[in-house]
Design a protein around this motif. Structure first.
Motif, PDB file in Angstrom:
ATOM      1  N   GLY A  18      -3.783   2.874  -0.444  1.00  0.00           N
ATOM      2  CA  GLY A  18      -4.762   3.944  -0.286  1.00  0.00           C
ATOM      3  C   GLY A  18      -4.303   5.002   0.705  1.00  0.00           C
ATOM      4  N   LEU A  19      -3.044   5.382   0.629  1.00  0.00           N
ATOM      5  CA  LEU A  19      -2.466   6.318   1.595  1.00  0.00           C
ATOM      6  C   LEU A  19      -2.794   7.769   1.252  1.00  0.00           C
ATOM      7  N   PRO A  20      -2.956   8.603   2.278  1.00  0.00           N
ATOM      8  CA  PRO A  20      -3.186  10.031   2.035  1.00  0.00           C
ATOM      9  C   PRO A  20      -1.890  10.707   1.579  1.00  0.00           C
ATOM     10  N   GLU A  21      -2.025  11.903   1.066  1.00  0.00           N
ATOM     11  CA  GLU A  21      -0.859  12.646   0.564  1.00  0.00           C
ATOM     12  C   GLU A  21       0.169  12.957   1.651  1.00  0.00           C
ATOM     13  N   ASP A  22      -0.277  13.069   2.928  1.00  0.00           N
ATOM     14  CA  ASP A  22       0.672  13.415   3.986  1.00  0.00           C
ATOM     15  C   ASP A  22       1.440  12.204   4.522  1.00  0.00           C
ATOM     16  N   ALA A  23       1.142  11.030   4.024  1.00  0.00           N
ATOM     17  CA  ALA A  23       1.919   9.842   4.403  1.00  0.00           C
ATOM     18  C   ALA A  23       3.275   9.922   3.704  1.00  0.00           C
ATOM     19  N   VAL A  24       4.326   9.557   4.430  1.00  0.00           N
ATOM     20  CA  VAL A  24       5.675   9.581   3.879  1.00  0.00           C
ATOM     21  C   VAL A  24       6.082   8.151   3.562  1.00  0.00           C
ATOM     22  N   ILE A  25       6.615   7.964   2.358  1.00  0.00           N
ATOM     23  CA  ILE A  25       7.066   6.648   1.925  1.00  0.00           C
ATOM     24  C   ILE A  25       8.547   6.753   1.582  1.00  0.00           C
ATOM     25  N   ALA A  26       9.349   5.895   2.208  1.00  0.00           N
ATOM     26  CA  ALA A  26      10.782   5.854   1.920  1.00  0.00           C
ATOM     27  C   ALA A  26      11.087   4.528   1.238  1.00  0.00           C
ATOM     28  N   VAL A  27      11.853   4.585   0.158  1.00  0.00           N
ATOM     29  CA  VAL A  27      12.230   3.379  -0.579  1.00  0.00           C
ATOM     30  C   VAL A  27      13.747   3.376  -0.713  1.00  0.00           C
ATOM     31  N   ASN A  28      14.368   2.297  -0.240  1.00  0.00           N
ATOM     32  CA  ASN A  28      15.817   2.176  -0.315  1.00  0.00           C
ATOM     33  C   ASN A  28      16.191   0.785  -0.776  1.00  0.00           C
ATOM     34  N   GLU A  29      17.279   0.732  -1.520  1.00  0.00           N
ATOM     35  CA  GLU A  29      17.813  -0.549  -1.965  1.00  0.00           C
ATOM     36  C   GLU A  29      19.074  -0.811  -1.168  1.00  0.00           C
ATOM     37  N   ILE A  30      19.164  -1.997  -0.580  1.00  0.00           N
ATOM     38  CA  ILE A  30      20.347  -2.324   0.204  1.00  0.00           C
ATOM     39  C   ILE A  30      20.968  -3.611  -0.328  1.00  0.00           C
ATOM     40  N   GLU A  41      18.069  -6.161  -1.644  1.00  0.00           N
ATOM     41  CA  GLU A  41      16.704  -6.061  -1.133  1.00  0.00           C
ATOM     42  C   GLU A  41      16.205  -4.633  -1.331  1.00  0.00           C
ATOM     43  N   THR A  42      14.911  -4.508  -1.510  1.00  0.00           N
ATOM     44  CA  THR A  42      14.284  -3.194  -1.513  1.00  0.00           C
ATOM     45  C   THR A  42      13.500  -3.081  -0.211  1.00  0.00           C
ATOM     46  N   VAL A  43      13.806  -2.042   0.553  1.00  0.00           N
ATOM     47  CA  VAL A  43      13.147  -1.811   1.839  1.00  0.00           C
ATOM     48  C   VAL A  43      12.229  -0.600   1.690  1.00  0.00           C
ATOM     49  N   PHE A  56       8.391  -2.897   4.933  1.00  0.00           N
ATOM     50  CA  PHE A  56       8.197  -4.010   4.008  1.00  0.00           C
ATOM     51  C   PHE A  56       9.516  -4.275   3.299  1.00  0.00           C
ATOM     52  N   LYS A  57       9.804  -5.540   3.017  1.00  0.00           N
ATOM     53  CA  LYS A  57      11.033  -5.904   2.306  1.00  0.00           C
ATOM     54  C   LYS A  57      10.699  -6.766   1.105  1.00  0.00           C
ATOM     55  N   ALA A  58      11.302  -6.411  -0.021  1.00  0.00           N
ATOM     56  CA  ALA A  58      11.177  -7.211  -1.237  1.00  0.00           C
ATOM     57  C   ALA A  58      12.552  -7.792  -1.537  1.00  0.00           C
ATOM     58  N   GLN A  59      12.610  -9.060  -1.800  1.00  0.00           N
ATOM     59  CA  GLN A  59      13.881  -9.734  -2.041  1.00  0.00           C
ATOM     60  C   GLN A  59      14.340  -9.548  -3.482  1.00  0.00           C
ATOM     61  N   MET A  60      14.382  -8.291  -3.917  1.00  0.00           N
ATOM     62  CA  MET A  60      14.809  -7.968  -5.282  1.00  0.00           C
ATOM     63  C   MET A  60      15.184  -6.497  -5.362  1.00  0.00           C
ATOM     64  N   ALA A  61      15.872  -6.155  -6.424  1.00  0.00           N
ATOM     65  CA  ALA A  61      16.264  -4.766  -6.652  1.00  0.00           C
ATOM     66  C   ALA A  61      15.040  -3.928  -7.001  1.00  0.00           C
ATOM     67  N   MET A  62      15.134  -2.622  -6.778  1.00  0.00           N
ATOM     68  CA  MET A  62      14.028  -1.715  -7.093  1.00  0.00           C
ATOM     69  C   MET A  62      13.611  -1.834  -8.554  1.00  0.00           C
TER      70      MET A  62
END
Length: 76
Positions: A18-30, A41-43, A56-62
């Protein structure tokens, strides 16, 4: 494609948290070279103005990260 997966994940994160539009979300795969790591991992970083950055970390590819799996990661 990684950029399509990242765009999808960002939209899902915004909806699930439920984030507002001005929240920044970065998604990277390492790729972790350490044998103790699961491999890919997807961070996800959530930077909401006025709040501490959350990671947050997901133990899988994006490409493997479904909305259902993402909800579990965000809840944990």
């Amino acid at each position: 494609m990684a950029s399509e997966a990242a765009t999808r994940i960002k939209a899902d994160v915004r909806d699930l948290l439920g984030l507002p539009e001005d929240a920044v979300i970065a998604v990277n795969e390492i790729l972790c070279a350490d044998p103790a790591c699961p491999g890919t991992e997807t961070v996800i970083l959530v930077m909401n103005p006025g709040a501490k950055t959350r990671a947050f970390k997901a133990q899988m590819a994006m490409s493997e990260l479904t909305c259902e799996a993402l909800a579990i990661v965000l809840a944990g």
